[in-house]
Design a protein around this motif. Structure first.
Motif, PDB file in Angstrom:
ATOM      1  N   TYR A  88      -2.653 -63.291   2.644  1.00  0.00           N
ATOM      2  CA  TYR A  88      -2.100 -62.688   1.431  1.00  0.00           C
ATOM      3  C   TYR A  88      -3.086 -61.702   0.819  1.00  0.00           C
ATOM      4  O   TYR A  88      -2.705 -60.604   0.409  1.00  0.00           O
ATOM      5  CB  TYR A  88      -1.717 -63.765   0.413  1.00  0.00           C
ATOM      6  CG  TYR A  88      -1.235 -63.150  -0.875  1.00  0.00           C
ATOM      7  CD1 TYR A  88       0.040 -62.588  -0.936  1.00  0.00           C
ATOM      8  CD2 TYR A  88      -2.059 -63.071  -1.987  1.00  0.00           C
ATOM      9  CE1 TYR A  88       0.481 -61.979  -2.092  1.00  0.00           C
ATOM     10  CE2 TYR A  88      -1.621 -62.461  -3.145  1.00  0.00           C
ATOM     11  CZ  TYR A  88      -0.350 -61.915  -3.202  1.00  0.00           C
ATOM     12  OH  TYR A  88       0.086 -61.303  -4.342  1.00  0.00           O
ATOM     13  N   VAL A  89      -4.360 -62.098   0.774  1.00  0.00           N
ATOM     14  CA  VAL A  89      -5.374 -61.224   0.168  1.00  0.00           C
ATOM     15  C   VAL A  89      -5.455 -59.905   0.930  1.00  0.00           C
ATOM     16  O   VAL A  89      -5.527 -58.829   0.335  1.00  0.00           O
ATOM     17  CB  VAL A  89      -6.748 -61.934   0.143  1.00  0.00           C
ATOM     18  CG1 VAL A  89      -7.857 -60.943  -0.162  1.00  0.00           C
ATOM     19  CG2 VAL A  89      -6.744 -63.041  -0.892  1.00  0.00           C
ATOM     20  N   LEU A  90      -5.419 -59.974   2.269  1.00  0.00           N
ATOM     21  CA  LEU A  90      -5.469 -58.749   3.067  1.00  0.00           C
ATOM     22  C   LEU A  90      -4.286 -57.852   2.750  1.00  0.00           C
ATOM     23  O   LEU A  90      -4.417 -56.640   2.578  1.00  0.00           O
ATOM     24  CB  LEU A  90      -5.471 -59.081   4.557  1.00  0.00           C
ATOM     25  CG  LEU A  90      -6.752 -59.685   5.130  1.00  0.00           C
ATOM     26  CD1 LEU A  90      -6.573 -60.014   6.600  1.00  0.00           C
ATOM     27  CD2 LEU A  90      -7.906 -58.712   4.955  1.00  0.00           C
ATOM     28  N   ILE A  91      -3.104 -58.456   2.647  1.00  0.00           N
ATOM     29  CA  ILE A  91      -1.896 -57.669   2.391  1.00  0.00           C
ATOM     30  C   ILE A  91      -1.925 -57.099   0.978  1.00  0.00           C
ATOM     31  O   ILE A  91      -1.631 -55.928   0.752  1.00  0.00           O
ATOM     32  CB  ILE A  91      -0.637 -58.546   2.583  1.00  0.00           C
ATOM     33  CG1 ILE A  91      -0.521 -58.984   4.032  1.00  0.00           C
ATOM     34  CG2 ILE A  91       0.609 -57.801   2.150  1.00  0.00           C
ATOM     35  CD1 ILE A  91       0.463 -60.101   4.251  1.00  0.00           C
ATOM     36  N   ARG A  92      -2.339 -57.936   0.026  1.00  0.00           N
ATOM     37  CA  ARG A  92      -2.265 -57.549  -1.377  1.00  0.00           C
ATOM     38  C   ARG A  92      -3.400 -56.591  -1.766  1.00  0.00           C
ATOM     39  O   ARG A  92      -3.148 -55.514  -2.292  1.00  0.00           O
ATOM     40  CB  ARG A  92      -2.310 -58.822  -2.235  1.00  0.00           C
ATOM     41  CG  ARG A  92      -2.467 -58.624  -3.712  1.00  0.00           C
ATOM     42  CD  ARG A  92      -1.137 -58.273  -4.361  1.00  0.00           C
ATOM     43  NE  ARG A  92      -1.348 -57.796  -5.722  1.00  0.00           N
ATOM     44  CZ  ARG A  92      -1.650 -56.547  -6.032  1.00  0.00           C
ATOM     45  NH1 ARG A  92      -1.795 -55.664  -5.082  1.00  0.00           N
ATOM     46  NH2 ARG A  92      -1.827 -56.179  -7.274  1.00  0.00           N
ATOM     47  N   LEU A  93      -4.637 -56.999  -1.507  1.00  0.00           N
ATOM     48  CA  LEU A  93      -5.767 -56.198  -1.986  1.00  0.00           C
ATOM     49  C   LEU A  93      -6.010 -54.979  -1.117  1.00  0.00           C
ATOM     50  O   LEU A  93      -6.281 -53.898  -1.605  1.00  0.00           O
ATOM     51  CB  LEU A  93      -7.041 -57.044  -2.034  1.00  0.00           C
ATOM     52  CG  LEU A  93      -7.093 -58.090  -3.142  1.00  0.00           C
ATOM     53  CD1 LEU A  93      -8.451 -58.760  -3.156  1.00  0.00           C
ATOM     54  CD2 LEU A  93      -6.812 -57.450  -4.499  1.00  0.00           C
TER      55      LEU A  93
END
Lengths: 316, 309
Positions: free
Chosen positions: A113-118
């Motif tokens: 999620y962090v990779l996709i979001r940030l």
């Protein structure tokens, strides 16, 4: 005939069950009906594992175009390796092992999620890159050792109740739960809304970020669960145990009638599609097909099913 | 302040320069004609497969079958093409036509390309296994000669990469067909209303992908000299990563042929770099994932600035 067609169009999951029934009938016809029941139960036993990861993949795919979780095989492997190593064949440590494995899967979900979001990386590339890291962790942590599962876990994964594998019954209950979540909860409706039109969902005040976060974490957790059960079923974790599940997780979702464009998830279809895929392999084995022929037939039939089920006009 | 758009276009070259610089620093002996030749020899087939993937990504699709396809081409060329050249050439042409037909099927039935090409990957692999159940066969001498061709002063893989990049750049970025093809990814509805056939465009792009997949398979066979159905399984991921590293986007027809070739070179070098780094083999794959993430993170930073300005 037209009534049947209308019914098929209204409930896309019927396709997968029809296909499964056809293949089962063909296989049974060849063997003259002998072992037809056994074929079905073994397809159920093997298909159940595909259903577990399929449920997670279905949620991810439903959140819209471009959303696919390619880290499922690596997460399964990491989870299986951690579970077996922490349990160390001791029954008393089963819960600890399950907690550790699911904890690691949870972290994978957060990383995705962090990779996709940030980083605003497309989910396909984000989960692909993270899967490399996850797989390396599994290789490094597992050191190629094959540790047997504790007997109670192995029993749970292989035991049958009244002819039906216990895991199948448990996962069936889980599927009902996820179907309910998808149809009746705010989270489930938000998943579908995002898949249909992310901007509209956001403007309507839905929490897009939280929903996407939960979805990727759930997918990772389900992959982790599958890794633990698969290790119990096949007598330990192997580094290539997730390999077959990448294609399978996507195929069962799509064949099962979930819209690839997002916005429409379908739980029952996953079961039909998983049965279909395993019955297909069984049928080809019964026909005595060579590995090459089996591969070609599997590929052609997947293409045929998706062609017959047809695409849809993407709403933009 | 550097123009973010320019920075974005320069990023693939920057990544390549950093990986190349780091490799030279770790192992100065690679800074030679011979060293570069050795490190980059597999860059040619990877670059060709990346270009093939780029054609598909241009029309907003994704090809998950390119790896097994490259393997199949190698198998056909190492077996049938030797024993019966006419049949071999016919089989290879049939493969390209099959690609075009798949493109037509995806377009006409509005199917998800990911699923269709996933199924297709099984078909390619299955046919390859049927022709050659275990590794073997022999590369036609001509292929061997081409791939071991040496150019004075500049290593052959670099020359080949520049030629490939330049040709595809001219075709896709400067011709009117190229504009329509990229427009098919950008706004297919507008182009359809303007009277262009999206079916035709898609079929041509898929066949071009087939042609470059074919070239990739032949060049790979020229290097490995014997064939294996599974030899190029990783190429599917390499090709997607190469396009993205090269500045391409999954949707919107925003691609760059030269960037894709540079991305492929970076990937090919990254393998050598990781070996020189002497990190544990366990973490080789993980390090490749990390490199991908770092490059994409840099691009995310630049894109945010681009959106602001």
């Amino acid at each position: 005939m037209t009534a049947l067609r209308a019914r098929l169009a209204a409930s896309p999951w019927l396709w997968s069950f029809t296909a499964a029934a056809l293949v089962w009938g063909l296989a049974a016809a060849v063997t003259g009906g002998r072992g037809a029941g056994e074929i079905l139960t073994s397809a159920l036993a093997f298909g159940t594992f595909t259903v577990i990861v399929g449920l997670g993949q279905m949620l991810v795919i439903t959140t819209g175009p471009g959303n696919v979780d390619l880290s499922i095989p690596a997460t399964m492997t990491l989870s299986g390796v951690i579970a077996m190593k922490v349990m160390d064949t001791e029954s008393a440590r089963i819960l600890l092992g399950v907690a550790a494995a699911l904890g690691a899967s949870f972290v994978v979900g957060i990383v995705n999620y962090v990779l996709i979001r940030l980083l605003r990386i497309p989910p396909i590339i984000a989960t692909l890159s993270s899967s490399f890291l996850v797989l390396s962790s599994a290789i490094s942590y597992g050191r190629g050792l094959r540790i047997k599962p504790p007997p109670p876990l192995a029993d749970f994964a292989t035991i049958r109740l009244g002819g039906l594998p216990l895991v199948t019954i448990a996962i069936f209950a889980l599927s009902l739960l996820i179907a309910l979540v998808l149809k009746r909860t705010v989270y489930g409706r938000t998943v579908a809304a995002i898949g249909q039109n992310e901007r509209a969902a956001w403007l309507a005040g839905l929490d897009v970020r939280r929903t996407r976060f939960i979805t990727y974490v759930l997918s990772a957790l389900l992959a982790g669960l599958c890794g633990i059960l698969q290790s119990g079923f096949s007598g330990g974790a192997a580094l290539n145990m997730g390999d077959d599940f990448l294609l399978a997780s996507i195929a069962v979702v799509v064949i099962g009638g979930t819209s690839v464009a997002g916005g429409r998830g379908n739980v029952p279809g996953i079961w039909g599609a998983a049965l279909f895929m395993f019955l297909l392999v069984t049928m080809l084995n019964i026909f005595g097909a060579s590995p090459g022929v089996r591969l070609v037939m599997t590929g052609l039939i997947i293409i045929a099913v998706i062609t017959a089920a047809g695409g849809e006009t993407q709403a933009r | 302040m550097i123009n973010p758009r320019l920075l974005r276009a320069a990023l693939p070259f920057l990544s390549l320069a950093i990986v190349l610089g780091a490799t030279f620093y770790l192992q100065p002996r690679t800074m030679s004609y011979f060293g570069l030749n050795l490190m980059l020899q597999y860059a040619v087939p990877i670059a060709l497969a990346t270009i093939a993937q780029m054609f598909i990504i241009t029309v907003n699709d994704l090809d998950l079958s390119i790896g097994p396809f490259v393997g199949l081409v190698g198998v056909i060329a190492a077996t049938v093409l030797n024993t019966d050249p006419a049949l071999g050439i016919a089989a290879l042409l049939a493969c390209i036509i099959a690609y075009g037909l798949v493109g037509a099927l995806i377009h006409l039935r509005n199917l998800p390309s990911i699923v269709v090409t996933l199924g297709l990957s099984f078909v390619w692999l299955g046919i390859a296994v049927m022709i050659l159940p275990s590794p073997g066969g022999k590369a036609p001498p001509l292929l061997r000669t081409i791939m071991t061709f040496s150019v004075p002063y500049v290593p052959f893989p670099i020359v080949a990469a520049i030629v490939i990049g330049a040709i595809v750049h001219l075709a896709l970025m400067t011709t009117s067909f190229g504009v329509i093809a990229r427009g098919a990814g950008g706004n297919p509805k507008a182009l359809t209303r303007a009277g262009w056939s999206m079916l035709q465009t898609r079929v041509i792009m898929y066949m071009l992908a087939g042609v470059f997949g074919l070239l990739s398979g032949l060049s790979l066979l020229g290097l490995t000299t014997s064939a294996d159905a599974h030899v190029a399984d990783r190429y599917t991921l390499y090709s997607i990563a190469g396009v993205i590293l090269g500045g391409g986007e999954f949707i919107g027809g925003r691609v760059s042929p030269i960037g894709a070739v540079v991305g492929a070179l970076t990937l090919a070098l990254a393998g050598a770099f990781l070996i020189f780094l002497r990190i544990s083999p366990d973490w080789q794959i993980g390090a490749q994932g990390a490199i991908l993430i770092v490059v994409l993170a840099m691009r995310a930073l630049i894109t945010t600035r681009e959106a602001r300005s």
